[in-house]
Design a protein around this motif. Sequence first.
Motif, short mmCIF file in Angstrom:
data_model
loop_
_atom_site.label_atom_id
_atom_site.label_comp_id
_atom_site.label_asym_id
_atom_site.label_seq_id
_atom_site.Cartn_x
_atom_site.Cartn_y
_atom_site.Cartn_z
N UNK A 141 33.00 54.71 55.22
CA UNK A 141 33.50 53.94 54.07
C UNK A 141 32.44 52.99 53.52
N UNK A 142 31.32 52.88 54.24
CA UNK A 142 30.24 51.97 53.86
C UNK A 142 29.12 52.77 53.22
N UNK A 143 28.63 52.32 52.06
CA UNK A 143 27.53 53.00 51.39
C UNK A 143 26.22 52.80 52.15
N UNK A 144 25.24 53.66 51.86
CA UNK A 144 23.95 53.57 52.53
C UNK A 144 23.33 52.20 52.40
N UNK A 145 23.30 51.68 51.17
CA UNK A 145 22.91 50.30 50.90
C UNK A 145 24.06 49.69 50.12
N UNK A 146 24.92 48.97 50.80
CA UNK A 146 26.21 48.56 50.26
C UNK A 146 26.15 47.23 49.52
N UNK A 147 25.48 46.23 50.11
CA UNK A 147 25.45 44.89 49.53
C UNK A 147 24.17 44.19 49.92
N UNK A 148 23.86 43.11 49.20
CA UNK A 148 22.64 42.34 49.44
C UNK A 148 22.99 40.86 49.55
N UNK A 149 22.30 40.16 50.45
CA UNK A 149 22.46 38.72 50.62
C UNK A 149 21.15 38.03 50.23
N UNK A 150 21.23 37.08 49.33
CA UNK A 150 20.09 36.27 48.93
C UNK A 150 20.32 34.85 49.44
N UNK A 151 19.41 34.35 50.27
CA UNK A 151 19.54 33.00 50.83
C UNK A 151 18.38 32.15 50.35
#
Length: 233
Positions: free
Chosen positions: A40-50
């Motif tokens: 259910x999770x895409x290969x690159x699903x989300x990104x976090x910028x800190x």
Amino acid sequence: MPGKLEFSFNSSKLGEFILDKEVMTIGRKEDNDIRIENLAVSGHHAKLLTIFEDSFLEDLDSTNGTFVNGKPIDKHPLRNGDVITIGKHELRYVNEATGVGEDEDKTVLIRKKPEQPAYSAAPAATDNSIDFESSDKSQTPALEAAKLQILNGSGAGKELPLVKPSVKLGRSGAEVVQINRRPDGHFIVCLDSPNSESQPKVNGEAIGSRAVKLENHDVIEINRLKIEYYLEG
């Protein structure tokens, strides 16, 4: 200090991740910083910028979407206690340094560009054009003299005083970099993927996933456009 994500599945805690990098990715593939092995999770699903103590979550056009507190998001400033849902897994954001009073400023930092930008250096979106977008109303006297000046292209000579705490640069509808004012100076970060073919640069060096502090007369390159950062006097 940066926050962390508490990783769980069906209410069972599986581990935690410290957000100690400027850019971290979440997805099913092995090259992600946070890997979730689930169809259910895409290969690159989300990104976090800190950026310092603030973290922002962005969905990477995933198939099943990214949710925060049960609501689908595109880009979202994280607050202490937010629960990120990806597939059937949950990531709880923990950072007591963030508070409700900071929400307004953080939301503005990543809001989508309006149809009419606050400052346009050229009427059309071409390789030699750039849009400036700024946010918030406060000023820091020690850095209020900082400016950006376009060095080439149809907008050569135009200036933007950096009196706002956050400024985005990019073509209309596609911000490329963001300049954030901090107590010790202005820092530039790349909003686009650091693996893209044409990376933004400072003095000829690719920004990548770093937060780069700008010095007087530094030259920012976005595609073929050059912009100088300088402090008057």
